[in-house]
Design an enzyme around this catalytic site. Structure first.
Site, short mmCIF file in Angstrom:
data_model
loop_
_atom_site.label_atom_id
_atom_site.label_comp_id
_atom_site.label_asym_id
_atom_site.label_seq_id
_atom_site.Cartn_x
_atom_site.Cartn_y
_atom_site.Cartn_z
N THR A 169 -12.35 5.72 15.54
CA THR A 169 -13.66 5.77 16.12
C THR A 169 -13.68 4.84 17.60
OG1 THR A 169 -15.07 6.19 14.68
CG2 THR A 169 -15.96 5.72 16.87
N CYS A 176 -19.27 3.33 9.39
CA CYS A 176 -19.56 4.30 10.50
C CYS A 176 -20.64 3.44 11.02
CB CYS A 176 -19.79 5.43 10.12
SG CYS A 176 -17.46 6.16 9.79
N LYS A 236 -23.72 3.99 -0.85
CA LYS A 236 -23.90 5.04 -0.93
C LYS A 236 -22.88 5.91 -1.93
CE LYS A 236 -22.16 8.75 1.06
NZ LYS A 236 -21.71 9.79 2.17
N PHE A 240 -15.25 13.56 11.77
CA PHE A 240 -16.73 13.52 11.15
C PHE A 240 -16.31 13.25 9.65
CE2 PHE A 240 -16.70 14.98 15.69
CZ PHE A 240 -17.46 14.62 16.53
N GLU A 266 -17.68 10.29 3.74
CA GLU A 266 -17.48 8.96 2.12
C GLU A 266 -18.12 10.17 1.66
OE1 GLU A 266 -16.76 5.29 2.15
OE2 GLU A 266 -17.11 4.80 4.21
N ASN A 292 -23.67 9.93 14.97
CA ASN A 292 -23.37 8.63 14.79
C ASN A 292 -24.82 7.90 14.80
OD1 ASN A 292 -21.88 9.27 12.80
ND2 ASN A 292 -20.37 7.25 13.50
N LYS A 294 0.89 -0.99 0.34
CA LYS A 294 0.14 -0.05 0.06
C LYS A 294 0.90 0.97 0.24
CE LYS A 294 -4.12 0.48 2.19
NZ LYS A 294 -4.89 1.08 3.54
N HIS A 321 -34.41 10.26 4.80
CA HIS A 321 -34.08 10.43 2.88
C HIS A 321 -34.34 7.98 3.35
CE1 HIS A 321 -33.48 13.81 1.24
NE2 HIS A 321 -32.03 13.89 1.98
N ALA A 322 -35.97 7.90 3.13
CA ALA A 322 -36.37 6.92 3.42
C ALA A 322 -35.27 6.10 1.95
CB ALA A 322 -37.87 6.78 3.39
#
Length: 439
Positions: A122, A263, A324, A152, A155, A211, A35, A254-255
């Protein structure tokens, strides 16, 4: 200032690059040699808009570098951030702090001057105290402080979140550590960013509480969506109606198919365990975890029902698999629950995601991965929208209808209007709104 960032995952890499943009000299450290070599070549291991450019510019300016040698990187540092993974521990849901404590002990052995050791990962309440205890046990004569500085970052918009945050939280009882943290974040003071200086324990809890509260808002509106479907309401109007109330706010209303990502699932579960261990159980957060887990599983049943109750021998097109848009992150994505159930029901699944297919292919066997949105629709009996990437928001409906065997769309993100879809000839099923049939 000299900053060492231990860990080059999402939080460490973004934070390190942004601190270097602030003018600090930053070394990002990771044990994964491959990496580090890739980062030195300018190859970014995660998809985050703008991160490749930010890294390249600061490497070229000499402010950002990468190393596998923690000891060499820590010496002379003013602040050493621990930004390693804290995944949920198998069996009990607690955050696994193995990497945090290992990093702390390595840092203790390497420090040669006063520095602030900062937990950026976290971590549960009390972790900072244990980090301090472990360092003190190894180096009783060392001058250092331990601070908590939770991230906080969202992404897909992490760089902007770091540069222009809603707030910066710092947990420390030390005036000296507070001065170091102020200097690190000096550009944000000039922008009058709100700063919350508090105790370490409070800082650690703020991250989990934030969160958990956002996850609760998502779960609440999802339950209201289910109620809307039963009584003939429209969840988007409900969300707008309550979101305009300043005490509630419109964000995270937002449903959809349930929350996922790196997270919310991990942090809500960790908070539940922490609260139980402290003898103060959080019943609300416990319910949020249970409802969200059940919701993701139930989404597959919606698809099966929309396809007539039987998927045997049928083809399902899938748009989006990441949790997302604007990320390649597959952690706890709803698609991980939905797609295997569709395949188990006898469906052939053809899927496309702009960034997540490589990661998803290793996690969801049996899926046919295609090269574009319209490729998912060829002879499909039903099309499912799981992730609301912008490129899915304005598809050619006429072309879609020509490609599909049966014009049925299950939109789990409500990115289309029911009347528009019905007019275009689709049977359209969304979340928290009445299904419509082709006109």
């Amino acid at each position: 200032m000299r900053v060492t960032m231990v860990g080059t995952g999402y939080v460490g890499l973004v934070s390190g690059a942004c601190f270097s943009e602030f003018g600090h000299s930053v070394i990002c450290v990771d044990k994964d040699a491959s990496k580090i070599e890739a980062l030195r070549r300018g190859e970014i291991p995660i998809f985050e808009p703008g991160l490749d450019k930010l890294v390249a510019e600061n490497v070229a300016a000499g402010r950002l570098s990468f190393s596998t040698e923690l000891a060499d990187s820590v010496r002379g540092a003013d602040a050493v951030f621990i930004a390693v993974g804290t995944p949920s521990r198998r069996g009990d849901g607690h955050a696994d702090l193995t990497y945090v404590y290992a990093a702390a002990e390595e840092i203790a052995l390497a420090l040669d001057n006063y520095a602030v050791v900062v937990t950026k990962s976290t971590v549960p309440v009390g972790t900072g105290a244990e980090v301090e205890r472990r360092i003190r046990a190894l180096r009783p004569d060392l001058a250092f402080d331990v601070a908590s500085n939770p991230e906080f970052l969202r992404e897909g918009s992490a760089i902007e979140d770091f540069r222009r945050p809603d707030r910066v939280v710092v947990g420390t009882e030390s005036d000296k550590a507070r001065a170091v943290m102020r200097q690190l974040y000096r550009p944000l003071f000039l922008l009058e960013t709100p700063f919350v200086f508090t105790s370490r324990e409070t800082s650690e809890l703020i991250k989990y509480a934030a969160n958990a509260f956002l996850a609760t808002k998502i779960t609440f509106i999802n339950e209201m969506a289910d109620l809307c479907e039963k009584v003939g309401g429209d969840v988007q109007d409900v969300a707008r109606g309550i979101g305009l109330d300043g005490r509630i706010g419109k964000k995270f209303l937002h449903a959809g198919p349930g929350f996922g990502g790196s997270c919310f699932p991990k942090d809500t579960l960790a908070l539940v365990r922490t609260a139980r261990d402290a003898g103060s159980p959080s019943r609300i957060v416990e319910s949020v975890v249970a409802v969200n887990d059940a919701r993701k599983i139930a989404m597959a049943d919606r698809v099966i029902a929309a396809a007539g109750g039987d998927l045997a021998g049928k083809t399902v097109g899938v748009l989006g698999v990441t949790f997302k848009p604007n990320t390649d992150d597959m952690r706890d994505a709803p698609s991980l629950d939905i797609l295997p159930r569709l395949i188990a029901a006898g469906a052939t699944v053809r899927a496309y995601d702009p960034e997540g297919m490589k990661a998803a292919a290793a996690l969801i066997p049996g899926v046919t991965w295609v090269t574009g949105a319209y490729d998912t629709m060829a002879d499909a009996d039903v099309l499912v929208i799981i992730t609301e990437w912008n490129q899915f928001r304005a598809l050619d409906l006429s072309r879609m209808k020509r490609l599909m065997k049966v014009p049925v769309v299950v939109d789990l993100r409500n990115i289309y209007r029911p009347d528009e879809m019905a007019e275009a000839g689709f049977s359209y099923h969304s979340i928290g709104r009445a299904p419509v049939q082709a006109h």
